[in-house]
Motif scaffolding. Structure first.
Motif, PDB file in Angstrom:
ATOM      1  N   TYR A 227       0.845  -1.196   0.000  1.00 43.88           N
ATOM      2  CA  TYR A 227       0.000   0.000   0.000  1.00 43.88           C
ATOM      3  C   TYR A 227       0.879   1.244   0.000  1.00 43.88           C
ATOM      4  N   LEU A 228       0.455   2.250  -0.751  1.00 42.46           N
ATOM      5  CA  LEU A 228       1.087   3.566  -0.727  1.00 42.46           C
ATOM      6  C   LEU A 228       0.093   4.555  -0.132  1.00 42.46           C
ATOM      7  N   MET A 322       4.374   8.738   1.781  1.00 46.08           N
ATOM      8  CA  MET A 322       5.106   9.860   1.193  1.00 46.08           C
ATOM      9  C   MET A 322       4.157  11.048   1.109  1.00 46.08           C
ATOM     10  N   ASN A 323       4.741  12.227   1.020  1.00 46.77           N
ATOM     11  CA  ASN A 323       3.935  13.444   0.930  1.00 46.77           C
ATOM     12  C   ASN A 323       3.430  13.693  -0.486  1.00 46.77           C
ATOM     13  N   CYS A 324       4.260  13.446  -1.456  1.00 48.40           N
ATOM     14  CA  CYS A 324       3.903  13.720  -2.849  1.00 48.40           C
ATOM     15  C   CYS A 324       4.505  12.640  -3.731  1.00 48.40           C
ATOM     16  N   LYS A 325       3.703  12.072  -4.609  1.00 50.84           N
ATOM     17  CA  LYS A 325       4.200  10.987  -5.451  1.00 50.84           C
ATOM     18  C   LYS A 325       4.467  11.425  -6.884  1.00 50.84           C
ATOM     19  N   GLU A 326       4.147  12.697  -7.236  1.00 52.33           N
ATOM     20  CA  GLU A 326       4.323  13.147  -8.609  1.00 52.33           C
ATOM     21  C   GLU A 326       5.783  13.160  -9.027  1.00 52.33           C
ATOM     22  N   GLN A 327       6.690  13.473  -8.091  1.00 49.26           N
ATOM     23  CA  GLN A 327       8.102  13.559  -8.415  1.00 49.26           C
ATOM     24  C   GLN A 327       8.834  12.235  -8.240  1.00 49.26           C
ATOM     25  N   PRO A 335       2.638  -1.176 -11.136  1.00 45.39           N
ATOM     26  CA  PRO A 335       1.904  -2.332 -10.623  1.00 45.39           C
ATOM     27  C   PRO A 335       2.843  -3.495 -10.305  1.00 45.39           C
ATOM     28  N   GLY A 336       2.548  -4.174  -9.208  1.00 45.38           N
ATOM     29  CA  GLY A 336       3.404  -5.248  -8.740  1.00 45.38           C
ATOM     30  C   GLY A 336       4.289  -4.818  -7.599  1.00 45.38           C
ATOM     31  N   ARG A 337       4.650  -3.529  -7.603  1.00 44.27           N
ATOM     32  CA  ARG A 337       5.412  -2.988  -6.478  1.00 44.27           C
ATOM     33  C   ARG A 337       4.508  -2.262  -5.496  1.00 44.27           C
ATOM     34  N   ILE A 338       3.574  -1.503  -6.016  1.00 48.25           N
ATOM     35  CA  ILE A 338       2.560  -0.865  -5.194  1.00 48.25           C
ATOM     36  C   ILE A 338       1.203  -1.334  -5.709  1.00 48.25           C
ATOM     37  N   ASP A 339       0.462  -2.060  -4.891  1.00 51.72           N
ATOM     38  CA  ASP A 339      -0.825  -2.607  -5.317  1.00 51.72           C
ATOM     39  C   ASP A 339      -1.962  -1.614  -5.130  1.00 51.72           C
ATOM     40  N   VAL A 340      -1.972  -0.891  -4.027  1.00 52.90           N
ATOM     41  CA  VAL A 340      -3.080   0.002  -3.700  1.00 52.90           C
ATOM     42  C   VAL A 340      -2.532   1.375  -3.357  1.00 52.90           C
ATOM     43  N   HIS A 341      -3.052   2.408  -3.999  1.00 49.62           N
ATOM     44  CA  HIS A 341      -2.680   3.794  -3.716  1.00 49.62           C
ATOM     45  C   HIS A 341      -3.823   4.452  -2.954  1.00 49.62           C
ATOM     46  N   VAL A 342      -3.535   5.002  -1.804  1.00 54.65           N
ATOM     47  CA  VAL A 342      -4.550   5.674  -0.990  1.00 54.65           C
ATOM     48  C   VAL A 342      -4.120   7.116  -0.779  1.00 54.65           C
ATOM     49  N   GLN A 343      -4.926   8.053  -1.257  1.00 52.22           N
ATOM     50  CA  GLN A 343      -4.603   9.466  -1.132  1.00 52.22           C
ATOM     51  C   GLN A 343      -5.264  10.054   0.119  1.00 52.22           C
ATOM     52  N   PHE A 344      -4.467  10.783   0.896  1.00 61.18           N
ATOM     53  CA  PHE A 344      -4.944  11.492   2.078  1.00 61.18           C
ATOM     54  C   PHE A 344      -4.876  12.987   1.774  1.00 61.18           C
ATOM     55  N   THR A 345      -6.036  13.615   1.695  1.00 59.81           N
ATOM     56  CA  THR A 345      -6.110  15.036   1.366  1.00 59.81           C
ATOM     57  C   THR A 345      -6.220  15.858   2.637  1.00 59.81           C
ATOM     58  N   LEU A 346      -6.061  17.181   2.463  1.00 59.12           N
ATOM     59  CA  LEU A 346      -6.303  18.081   3.582  1.00 59.12           C
ATOM     60  C   LEU A 346      -7.764  18.015   3.991  1.00 59.12           C
ATOM     61  N   CYS A 347      -8.044  18.553   5.148  1.00 58.34           N
ATOM     62  CA  CYS A 347      -9.378  18.403   5.735  1.00 58.34           C
ATOM     63  C   CYS A 347     -10.448  19.026   4.843  1.00 58.34           C
ATOM     64  N   ASN A 348     -11.546  18.315   4.652  1.00 54.34           N
ATOM     65  CA  ASN A 348     -12.725  18.857   3.997  1.00 54.34           C
ATOM     66  C   ASN A 348     -13.891  18.814   4.977  1.00 54.34           C
ATOM     67  N   PHE A 349     -15.060  19.202   4.546  1.00 55.84           N
ATOM     68  CA  PHE A 349     -16.168  19.324   5.488  1.00 55.84           C
ATOM     69  C   PHE A 349     -16.596  17.962   6.033  1.00 55.84           C
ATOM     70  N   GLU A 446     -11.329  11.337   0.186  1.00 53.70           N
ATOM     71  CA  GLU A 446     -10.078  10.657  -0.079  1.00 53.70           C
ATOM     72  C   GLU A 446     -10.258   9.731  -1.272  1.00 53.70           C
ATOM     73  N   GLU A 447      -9.191   9.622  -2.082  1.00 57.00           N
ATOM     74  CA  GLU A 447      -9.264   8.795  -3.265  1.00 57.00           C
ATOM     75  C   GLU A 447      -8.413   7.563  -3.048  1.00 57.00           C
ATOM     76  N   ILE A 448      -8.816   6.511  -3.699  1.00 59.43           N
ATOM     77  CA  ILE A 448      -8.046   5.277  -3.574  1.00 59.43           C
ATOM     78  C   ILE A 448      -7.827   4.714  -4.968  1.00 59.43           C
ATOM     79  N   GLU A 449      -6.612   4.314  -5.208  1.00 53.58           N
ATOM     80  CA  GLU A 449      -6.246   3.768  -6.497  1.00 53.58           C
ATOM     81  C   GLU A 449      -5.709   2.372  -6.270  1.00 53.58           C
ATOM     82  N   SER A 450      -5.922   1.491  -7.222  1.00 52.74           N
ATOM     83  CA  SER A 450      -5.340   0.170  -7.135  1.00 52.74           C
ATOM     84  C   SER A 450      -5.229  -0.391  -8.531  1.00 52.74           C
ATOM     85  N   THR A 451      -4.194  -1.160  -8.738  1.00 51.09           N
ATOM     86  CA  THR A 451      -4.010  -1.770 -10.039  1.00 51.09           C
ATOM     87  C   THR A 451      -4.846  -3.016 -10.196  1.00 51.09           C
TER      88      THR A 451
END
Length: 499
Positions: A227-228, A322-327, A335-349, A446-451
């Motif tokens: 998981y990332l 990690m804080n940012c994965k774009e860089q 895929p195969g190294r990271i199976d599930v991507h879970v994004q944690f955003t700043l606070c929303n309502f 929050e968004e979740i990604e997975s291959t």
């Protein structure tokens, strides 16, 4: 008593006696028929019996007896018995249900019904559990049923065990690399302020993983999952990792990459981890950016994630934050190294309401509409940790806590440098200042990604635009700086409006 009343009383008495006699005879006949049928089936060997003694001939405890006892205690049919014995367990809040002698517990497996009898041993005073199973079902379910008992026992024992936190010591330490302490982190997946749908998806994914050993082996893959967790600091990534460990009852191996000397050192650490554990590496992007200053190479990290050394002990969860994965190098995130991507955003309502419920006990408040309006207008500059700290400091007054949150949101609402540009435009004589730049769209959940099990569309056009800007900037020998681009656009607007 009048004659007519006497007749009525006699008639009612006769009817009651007849009813009781019929009920008694009917019950007795049914009971006798059941006993006769049971004896006849036993005589004609319709059932097969298997004994599980408590001790062997050397008076050593039979481990299978312990497993079957634990399994029977977990069945709902054990709680339906007329009476049973209750004993305290290893933990202070643990209570075990133990069968009384000559009690029978029924169980169902693969459509077949089996029975367990608790009896006394003929040799001594120890106990014997007797499995009663139909001969017609024996070949079909006996082996799978015993494997099922083993699996349930392992799951129960896994949840009972004390979870520990391991951390790697310096390589020069001669007493071993791993140190451990009891893992007493109070966080759970349910206490994390995030979307309930996202929590349920991750829980379901973890539960599916626990039951997928044969599936992974059939595919020829190592039984592990990675998981990332990525997003700004203070959004709950570390607490969520702790909640995953609590949910699985897995030990946590926290790897400090700064204490690893070289690639072989990483391999030795990995070989010393155990199955049924979580391997946690935090701030992976920072370590990858500094990898040139350490002995740990990128290839070692890749082999750690999906190479031959990643299979040293199965049933493991790997978590990277990690804080940012774009860089980050795309080879790390493939895929195969990271199976599930879970994004944690700043606070929303939505997460704000969850925090208000947990920290202040508020489900609704008159200030909620004002807070919601601020979030809907694009204010999302505070993390869950920052808002949580404000609520803790003002927990004695929920209204004051909400007002403090509103003030904090208003304080951070202005974009740095915007006032300076606005004042320069006013002084230049261009009239009223330009409207404030549109706030960047915020993620409302929050968004979740997975291959494999999750998918997310969108964002491709932004990535393409970002790639073009970066390539253009690289050709000019300059690094991409979004702040510089914004300032340049503001200065151009200033020059155009000057007389």
């Amino acid at each position: 008593m009048p004659p007519e009343n006497q007749l009525l009383f006699a008639a009612l008495t006769a009817i009651s006696v007849c009813f009781l006699v019929r009920f008694f005879l009917k019950t007795s006949i049914l009971y006798l028929l059941r006993r006769w049928w049971k004896s006849m089936t036993d005589v004609f060997h319709a059932y097969q019996f298997y004994k599980v003694p408590q001790f062997n001939e050397h008076l050593q405890e039979n481990q299978l007896y312990r497993k079957v006892t634990t399994y029977l205690n977990s069945l709902a049919s054990s709680e339906d018995l007329e009476f049973a014995n209750l004993f305290s367990g290893n933990k202070s809040n643990e209570i075990n249900l133990v069968l009384d002698p000559h009690q029978t517990v029924a169980d169902k497996f693969l459509g077949a019904k089996v029975f367990w009898n608790n009896e006394k041993s003929e040799r001594d005073c120890s106990r014997v559990l007797v499995l009663k199973i139909r001969r017609s079902d024996k070949r079909r379910i006996l082996q799978p049923y015993l494997q099922h008992i083993h699996a349930v026992y392992d799951e129960i024992e896994q949840r009972r065990k004390e979870v520990r936190l391991f951390f790697n010591a310096e390589a020069a330490n001669s007493n071993g690399r791993w140190r451990s302490v009891p893992f007493t982190h109070p966080a759970t997946i349910d206490t994390i302020a995030m979307e309930s749908d996202l929590k349920n998806k991750i829980k379901s994914d973890l539960e599916t993983f626990l039951k997928s050993k044969q599936y992974y082996h059939r595919l020829g893959r190592v039984w592990k999952r990675s998981y990332l967790l990525y997003g700004p600091s203070g959004t709950g990534k570390s607490s969520f990792a702790a909640g995953m460990a609590k949910f699985l009852s897995y030990d946590v191996y926290h790897i400090d990459l700064s204490k690893i000397q070289d690639d072989s050192d990483m391999k030795m650490l990995l070989l010393q981890t155990t199955p049924k554990s979580i391997i946690l590496i935090e701030d992976l992007d920072r370590y990858l950016a500094e990898k040139s200053a350490s002995g740990l190479s990128l290839s070692s990290m890749l082999n750690f994630m999906d190479g031959i050394f990643s299979c040293c002990g199965e049933e493991r969860i790997m978590i990277f934050t990690m804080n940012c994965k774009e860089q980050t190098d795309p080879s790390i995130l493939r895929p195969g190294r990271i199976d599930v991507h879970v994004q944690f955003t700043l606070c929303n309502f939505t997460t704000f309401k969850s925090l208000a419920s947990s920290y202040l006990g508020l489900k609704e408040h008159k200030l909620f509409p004002q807070v919601e309006e601020m979030f809907q207008s694009g204010v999302s500059t505070l993390s869950q940790a920052e808002i949580g700290e404000i609520m803790i400091s003002n927990r004695s007054s929920p209204s004051r806590a909400l007002k403090s949150v509103i003030n904090a949101l208003q304080t951070k609402r202005e974009i740095p440098g915007q006032d300076e540009v606005r004042q320069r435009l006013i002084k230049s004589g261009s009239g009223r200042p330009p409207p404030p730049p549109a706030a960047a769209p915020t993620t409302t959940e929050e968004e979740i990604e997975s291959t494999s099990i999750f998918s997310r569309e969108g964002g491709s056009h932004i990535k393409k635009l970002y790639g073009l800007l970066r390539a253009k900037s690289s050709r000019r020998g300059e690094s991409l700086d979004l702040d510089s681009i914004e300032k340049e656009n503001n200065l151009s607007h200033l020059q155009e409006n000057q007389p």
